[in-house]
Design a protein around this motif. Structure first.
Motif, PDB file in Angstrom:
ATOM      1  N   ARG C 107     -48.182  87.935 -67.357  1.00  0.00           N
ATOM      2  CA  ARG C 107     -47.125  88.281 -66.313  1.00  0.00           C
ATOM      3  C   ARG C 107     -47.825  87.858 -64.874  1.00  0.00           C
ATOM      4  O   ARG C 107     -47.121  87.362 -64.147  1.00  0.00           O
ATOM      5  CB  ARG C 107     -47.186  89.785 -66.224  1.00  0.00           C
ATOM      6  N   THR C 108     -49.158  87.728 -64.917  1.00  0.00           N
ATOM      7  CA  THR C 108     -49.666  87.279 -63.574  1.00  0.00           C
ATOM      8  C   THR C 108     -50.575  86.043 -63.566  1.00  0.00           C
ATOM      9  O   THR C 108     -50.843  85.406 -62.469  1.00  0.00           O
ATOM     10  CB  THR C 108     -50.577  88.405 -62.943  1.00  0.00           C
ATOM     11  N   MET C 109     -50.816  85.727 -64.895  1.00  0.00           N
ATOM     12  CA  MET C 109     -51.611  84.463 -64.860  1.00  0.00           C
ATOM     13  C   MET C 109     -51.437  83.763 -66.310  1.00  0.00           C
ATOM     14  O   MET C 109     -50.959  84.065 -67.287  1.00  0.00           O
ATOM     15  CB  MET C 109     -53.162  85.147 -65.182  1.00  0.00           C
ATOM     16  N   GLY C 110     -51.813  82.497 -66.037  1.00  0.00           N
ATOM     17  CA  GLY C 110     -51.468  81.604 -67.405  1.00  0.00           C
ATOM     18  C   GLY C 110     -52.886  80.770 -67.381  1.00  0.00           C
ATOM     19  O   GLY C 110     -53.252  80.250 -66.423  1.00  0.00           O
ATOM     20  N   VAL C 111     -53.094  80.714 -68.734  1.00  0.00           N
ATOM     21  CA  VAL C 111     -54.327  79.709 -68.998  1.00  0.00           C
ATOM     22  C   VAL C 111     -53.948  78.495 -69.688  1.00  0.00           C
ATOM     23  O   VAL C 111     -53.393  78.800 -70.761  1.00  0.00           O
ATOM     24  CB  VAL C 111     -55.310  80.515 -69.827  1.00  0.00           C
ATOM     25  N   GLY C 112     -54.372  77.264 -69.508  1.00  0.00           N
ATOM     26  CA  GLY C 112     -53.831  76.191 -70.111  1.00  0.00           C
ATOM     27  C   GLY C 112     -55.044  75.156 -70.354  1.00  0.00           C
ATOM     28  O   GLY C 112     -56.212  75.304 -69.610  1.00  0.00           O
ATOM     29  N   PRO C 135     -47.376  84.127 -59.009  1.00  0.00           N
ATOM     30  CA  PRO C 135     -47.058  85.168 -58.049  1.00  0.00           C
ATOM     31  C   PRO C 135     -45.874  86.237 -58.431  1.00  0.00           C
ATOM     32  O   PRO C 135     -45.164  85.969 -59.445  1.00  0.00           O
ATOM     33  CB  PRO C 135     -46.240  84.365 -56.894  1.00  0.00           C
ATOM     34  N   PRO C 136     -45.911  87.468 -57.945  1.00  0.00           N
ATOM     35  CA  PRO C 136     -44.957  88.554 -58.357  1.00  0.00           C
ATOM     36  C   PRO C 136     -43.530  87.939 -58.165  1.00  0.00           C
ATOM     37  O   PRO C 136     -43.162  87.127 -57.220  1.00  0.00           O
ATOM     38  CB  PRO C 136     -45.192  89.823 -57.393  1.00  0.00           C
ATOM     39  N   GLU C 137     -42.459  88.501 -59.049  1.00  0.00           N
ATOM     40  CA  GLU C 137     -41.190  87.982 -58.841  1.00  0.00           C
ATOM     41  C   GLU C 137     -40.508  87.865 -57.472  1.00  0.00           C
ATOM     42  O   GLU C 137     -39.902  86.837 -56.997  1.00  0.00           O
ATOM     43  CB  GLU C 137     -40.381  88.760 -59.811  1.00  0.00           C
ATOM     44  N   LYS C 138     -40.885  88.868 -56.748  1.00  0.00           N
ATOM     45  CA  LYS C 138     -39.995  88.805 -55.270  1.00  0.00           C
ATOM     46  C   LYS C 138     -40.594  87.845 -54.616  1.00  0.00           C
ATOM     47  O   LYS C 138     -39.897  87.507 -53.387  1.00  0.00           O
ATOM     48  CB  LYS C 138     -40.494  90.253 -54.650  1.00  0.00           C
TER      49      LYS C 138
END
Lengths: 141, 141, 141, 141
Positions: C107-112, C135-138
């Protein structure tokens, strides 16, 4: 492959005299290795999940095994750099498994990558890349 | 400082029930911490030198202490990334000391750096930077 | 896949107004992407080999593309951590190609992770893993 | 110090023929260096903030300068590993400054750390550690 499964297994046991606390060699190939570690209370954080440093230890020795499959039994090869991303929470009270592959093995350095899993779960709990320094031949055992 | 030395020391002991195997808190400040670890046979590689994973474990808990000095006693803060460079061979049969400083503490993440030393030797044996994820307040203790 | 090849390609061109200096999208899948970069004099070190920072730039944008294939067109996603190992010297005057795969998208991070190659050569010239903060959806676009 | 400020400055200009796009040497000491980079449109992401790869480039060349202050003008020293944490958003339309210090310089490898700042702002925007490989003497220019 520069060593057999049995030769490497015996070598690791000599290198780590405190029993199989470092992990058990499961499979070995040309430039890759798999090891598992049974998780006991000393490895756990509250909640029963295996700690980060324990996962780093298994990742480290599994890359070491993969490296030695390429260069032979070199005890003085040491980790110079390690980077790890903790991806998912490991399953409580479940062994961990590491699968390492060498990305490059040169004359003075080897770089490997390793995936760490909770046994039986597809998605990795951690991923690491690390560099091992290979000592000059005159310093090898 | 969000916690006292005594509060954090007690908290760490609860978090790591297996005694002082993780290290002993020595000093604590606003955003920094120092811990030491007596080295015993279980920590050693052949030759009597402390192993990489043991140094990583001390580095990790020392950054955790530095982080908690800023955000208070949050048990669910976990390491998401760790990078370490092993610089020099540690002295055999010598305790290791880690000094951690937070580089940034945000709402959801903290980044710290930590130097690891052989007790009494000026030049660091290792240097690490790592990221801790800070859970949302509703998940804190 | 959260976006089509065409949508992402257009989006990247808007994000990087200085033309295709960042690379060209070649392939896109669910959680993975491939990009290439033609190498010109501005990218080279003496000897005609592409510089480290140029390889890091291509690695970075290719992971960004792989991430967006999972979460959609989020311009405020930014790199928080990047680790790269330079494995082999790139071929002089040869385009570079990057292949990125997401290891985890939360939800808050992606690792590639991403492999970088000299076009036409099997062995990778570099390997990198990196973390993107989502970033948060808003706050999204 | 193995080189003077003027010698290193001239050397860097020869190494990077495309002008001062890599940064300007500001200060040089025994094992440390400071460089700045004026930010122009080609360096920016939308919003006017300097991109990650541009910061990585400045970090990289500043560690290179710090390394050469210890070992002399060695053109074939190359980065083998780089890890960077992006801590804070850089100020828009502001030059960036990097301060690098060598943590260790050995016979075959040097490890440095570098802080990157928006000029005039105290809190670093990024922090990196990297390893440079030092070629054997017979390969040094």
């Amino acid at each position: 492959m520069k060593v057999t499964f049995e030769e490497l297994n015996r070598f690791l046991q000599d290198q780590f005299p405190q029993g199989a606390a470092y992990g058990s060699l499961q499979k070995l190939g040309d430039g890759w290795a798999e090891m598992t570690l049974d998780v006991d209370d000393g490895h756990l954080r509250p909640g029963g999940t295996v700690s980060g440093p324990v996962m780093m230890g298994l990742a480290d020795v599994t890359v070491y095994a993969a490296l030695l499959s390429k260069i032979g039994l070199v005890p003085l090869a040491v980790t110079t750099n390690l980077n790890i991303n903790f991806l998912r929470k490991p399953q409580a009270h479940t062994p961990i498994r590491a699968k390492a592959t060498m990305l490059k093995v040169g004359r003075t350095m080897g770089v490997g990558e390793v995936f760490v899993y909770s046994e039986g779960v597809d998605e990795p709990v951690a991923h690491s890349t690390m560099t091992y320094s290979i000592p000059p031949e005159k310093y090898q055992n």
